[in-house]
Design an enzyme around this catalytic site. Structure first.
Site, short mmCIF file in Angstrom:
data_model
loop_
_atom_site.label_atom_id
_atom_site.label_comp_id
_atom_site.label_asym_id
_atom_site.label_seq_id
_atom_site.Cartn_x
_atom_site.Cartn_y
_atom_site.Cartn_z
N TRP A 192 -2.35 2.14 3.82
CA TRP A 192 -3.09 2.92 4.81
C TRP A 192 -4.07 1.98 5.51
O TRP A 192 -4.74 1.18 4.84
CB TRP A 192 -3.88 4.07 4.17
CG TRP A 192 -4.80 4.68 5.18
CD1 TRP A 192 -4.45 5.48 6.22
CD2 TRP A 192 -6.22 4.46 5.29
NE1 TRP A 192 -5.56 5.77 6.98
CE2 TRP A 192 -6.65 5.16 6.44
CE3 TRP A 192 -7.15 3.74 4.56
CZ2 TRP A 192 -7.98 5.17 6.86
CZ3 TRP A 192 -8.48 3.73 4.96
CH2 TRP A 192 -8.89 4.45 6.09
N GLU A 233 1.02 5.61 5.01
CA GLU A 233 0.23 6.85 5.15
C GLU A 233 -0.30 7.01 6.58
O GLU A 233 -1.00 6.15 7.09
CB GLU A 233 -0.95 6.81 4.17
CG GLU A 233 -1.83 8.06 4.24
CD GLU A 233 -2.97 8.02 3.23
OE1 GLU A 233 -3.14 6.98 2.55
OE2 GLU A 233 -3.70 9.02 3.14
N LYS A 235 -2.36 9.18 9.72
CA LYS A 235 -3.63 9.87 9.83
C LYS A 235 -3.83 10.36 11.25
O LYS A 235 -3.26 9.82 12.20
CB LYS A 235 -4.76 8.91 9.43
CG LYS A 235 -6.10 9.57 9.29
CD LYS A 235 -7.07 8.73 8.49
CE LYS A 235 -8.41 9.44 8.46
NZ LYS A 235 -9.36 8.78 7.58
N ASP A 267 -0.98 13.05 3.54
CA ASP A 267 -2.31 13.35 2.98
C ASP A 267 -2.74 14.70 3.57
O ASP A 267 -2.70 14.91 4.78
CB ASP A 267 -3.28 12.23 3.36
CG ASP A 267 -4.69 12.44 2.81
OD1 ASP A 267 -5.19 11.55 2.10
OD2 ASP A 267 -5.30 13.50 3.11
N HIS A 270 -5.00 14.91 6.66
CA HIS A 270 -4.71 14.06 7.81
C HIS A 270 -3.97 14.76 8.95
O HIS A 270 -3.25 14.12 9.72
CB HIS A 270 -3.93 12.83 7.37
CG HIS A 270 -4.76 11.88 6.58
ND1 HIS A 270 -4.36 10.59 6.30
CD2 HIS A 270 -5.99 12.01 6.03
CE1 HIS A 270 -5.30 9.98 5.58
NE2 HIS A 270 -6.29 10.83 5.41
N HIS A 294 -0.79 12.72 -0.97
CA HIS A 294 -2.21 12.60 -1.29
C HIS A 294 -2.76 14.02 -1.26
O HIS A 294 -3.06 14.55 -0.19
CB HIS A 294 -2.94 11.71 -0.26
CG HIS A 294 -2.88 10.27 -0.61
ND1 HIS A 294 -3.61 9.30 0.05
CD2 HIS A 294 -2.20 9.62 -1.58
CE1 HIS A 294 -3.37 8.12 -0.50
NE2 HIS A 294 -2.51 8.28 -1.49
N ASP A 302 -11.37 15.65 7.72
CA ASP A 302 -10.79 14.95 6.57
C ASP A 302 -11.89 14.65 5.56
O ASP A 302 -12.22 13.50 5.30
CB ASP A 302 -10.13 13.66 7.09
CG ASP A 302 -9.45 12.86 6.00
OD1 ASP A 302 -9.02 13.46 5.00
OD2 ASP A 302 -9.37 11.62 6.14
N ASP A 304 -12.24 15.19 2.36
CA ASP A 304 -11.90 14.78 1.00
C ASP A 304 -12.69 15.51 -0.07
O ASP A 304 -13.27 14.91 -0.96
CB ASP A 304 -12.03 13.26 0.85
CG ASP A 304 -10.90 12.53 1.57
OD1 ASP A 304 -9.76 12.65 1.12
OD2 ASP A 304 -11.16 11.85 2.59
N ASP A 334 -6.33 12.40 -3.64
CA ASP A 334 -7.19 11.57 -2.78
C ASP A 334 -8.39 12.38 -2.30
O ASP A 334 -8.28 13.14 -1.34
CB ASP A 334 -6.38 11.03 -1.59
CG ASP A 334 -7.22 10.07 -0.74
OD1 ASP A 334 -8.31 9.68 -1.18
OD2 ASP A 334 -6.77 9.73 0.38
C1 RNT Z 1 -7.98 7.59 4.26
C2 RNT Z 1 -6.76 7.74 3.44
C3 RNT Z 1 -6.64 6.80 2.28
C4 RNT Z 1 -7.95 6.62 1.54
C5 RNT Z 1 -7.83 5.83 0.26
C6 RNT Z 1 -9.14 5.33 -0.21
O1 RNT Z 1 -8.13 8.57 5.19
O2 RNT Z 1 -6.65 9.05 3.00
O3 RNT Z 1 -5.64 7.22 1.44
O4 RNT Z 1 -8.57 7.81 1.26
O5 RNT Z 1 -6.90 4.85 0.39
ZN ZN Z 2 -5.07 9.46 1.61
#
Ligand code: RNT
Ligand code: ZN
Length: 426
Positions: A192, A233, A235, A267, A270, A294, A302, A304, A334
């Protein structure tokens, strides 16, 4: 409230729960077997707010991602992170994996440039993970929190800077393959990058052409597919990259399809907030051999947040089970929440993901499929609604008991005492 008083549901509750599921044609024992055989890859970066151990007191910088909060007890050393993780794995039923980022190497106080990392910098992680009997290790190049990542990495206009990140990603793949070989399970190395721009760019194509060319160099070395899987990955946007992300969904999906040997990483944070990650799984897996997830929880952006047993998370696992995709999907977490006890964040989020999987495994699938195939959408709706109130908790508690981990809220007792004796003293 003392969590000690909140006892888990009893063994007899499990017996009656099993009867309730059986009456709808659900095989509870088969569900528990699959749940036990499904490892979750825990993200190492929840324990220290994505800081890593390249130098003392390292903190996350740039990359468009952010851990908010300053709850006491953050792991500041490798030993502390491992100590925290030891408790986490103890409180999780089943056998799981650890997902390492490159900046978490055991560099023993020395400066090791990212393009020079080697398996030896992760040898102590392998020993540690084997001593805990973990299922395996996964890996990620770290293309952020670095002076050379501020204006892009694999898509950077400067050839030398691009090469630095190509070398870092290539070195990371070799470490991933080494992990896979050591554990005999398949390691996923996920790329990523944060490349993008805050304001509207003129040229959207140039950076993507450079990224595609860089990726070809990153993946040039053939590694043993038995033990190693590459992933990319995508985004939508990040902080400071609101207007343009080089590695968008279309870019990486197209790239993974063109190559055929690289998994696509979805993810949950994302995409546009109204998009369903779950709905993408059966589309992507029509055309790619493997998928990396993820599992995360975006709140408005995003963000998290810690994974919970919410509808979007349940839908992800329902798709994996209904589509028989578990074998082709690597499940990773994640998120990074620094506003609550970080050990609890790991445990709660992982257990919630496991509960979502269990709920999916306990769906009255045969009845649902039959109703749908017969065009009886009334019965289908009735079944969905009935399934929501089936006694999932009693089955979950039984699973915890069988795997020698606290059922119900019991895990919080251990976390509270750890906070008192360890975390609050850091
Ligand atoms: C970032 C991605 C990625 C990170 C990690 C730390 O938007 O989601 O996966 O969160 O690699
Ligand atoms: Zn991620």
């Amino acid at each position: 409230m003392s969590t000690r008083k909140s006892s888990p549901r009893s063994a007899s509750a499990f017996t009656s729960a099993s009867d309730a599921y059986s009456s709808l044609g659900v095989n509870v024992e088969a569900a528990l077997t699959t749940l036990a055989a499904t490892p979750i890859s825990l993200h190492c970066w929840q324990g220290d707010d994505v800081g890593g151990f390249e130098k003392a007191d390292a903190t996350l910088s740039g990359g468009g991602i952010q851990a908010t909060g300053n709850y006491p007890g953050k792991a500041r050393t490798l030993a502390q992170l491992r100590q925290d993780l030891e408790l986490v794995y103890k409180l999780l039923p089943g056998r799981h994996r650890l997902n390492l980022h490159a900046i978490y190497g055991d560099f023993a106080g020395k400066t090791v440039e990212r393009d020079a990392i080697e398996p030896k910098h992760f040898a102590s992680w392998i020993d540690w993970a084997q001593s805990l009997d973990l299922h395996g290790l996964d890996f990620n190049p770290s293309c952020f929190s670095h002076p050379l990542s501020a204006d892009g990495t694999l898509s950077h206009p400067d050839k030398k800077i691009r090469q630095f990140w190509i070398d870092h990603c290539a070195a990371s793949r070799r470490i991933g393959a080494h992990f896979g070989k050591k554990f005999g399970t398949r390691t996923v190395t996920n790329v990523w990058i944060p490349d993008g721009s805050k304001d509207t760019p003129f040229d959207r194509s140039g950076p993507r052409e450079r990224l595609a060319a860089s990726l070809e160099k990153v993946f040039a070395e053939k590694l043993n597919a038995k033990h190693h899987l590459d992933a990319v990955e995508s985004k939508l946007f990040g902080i400071g990259a609101e207007s343009y992300t080089v590695g968008s969904h279309e870019f990486y999906l197209g790239y993974a399809l063109k190559r055929g040997d690289v998994a696509y990483c979805l993810d949950a944070g994302h995409f546009h907030p109204t998009e369903s990650l779950a709905d993408k799984i059966s589309s992507v897996l029509q055309f790619t051999p493997a998928l990396l997830l993820h599992v995360s929880r975006g709140v408005r952006w995003d963000s998290d947040h810690v994974v919970t047993l919410d509808d979007p998370t349940r839908a992800i696992f329902e798709e994996l089970v209904r589509g028989d995709c578990l074998d082709r999907t690597a499940i990773g977490l994640d998120y990074f929440d620094a506003s609550i006890n970080r050990v609890a964040a790991w445990v709660i989020g992982t257990r919630s993901a496991q509960k979502a999987l269990l709920a999916a495994l306990l769906e009255p699938a045969a009845l649902l499929r039959a109703a749908e195939q017969a065009g009886d959408h009334t019965t289908r709706l009735a079944l969905f609604e009935e399934a929501r109130t089936l006694p999932l908790g009693a089955v979950w508690d039984e699973f915890c008991r069988r795997h020698d981990t606290p059922a119900g809220l019991g895990f919080m007792d251990e976390i509270k005492s750890y906070e008192k004796t360890v975390l609050s003293r850091r």
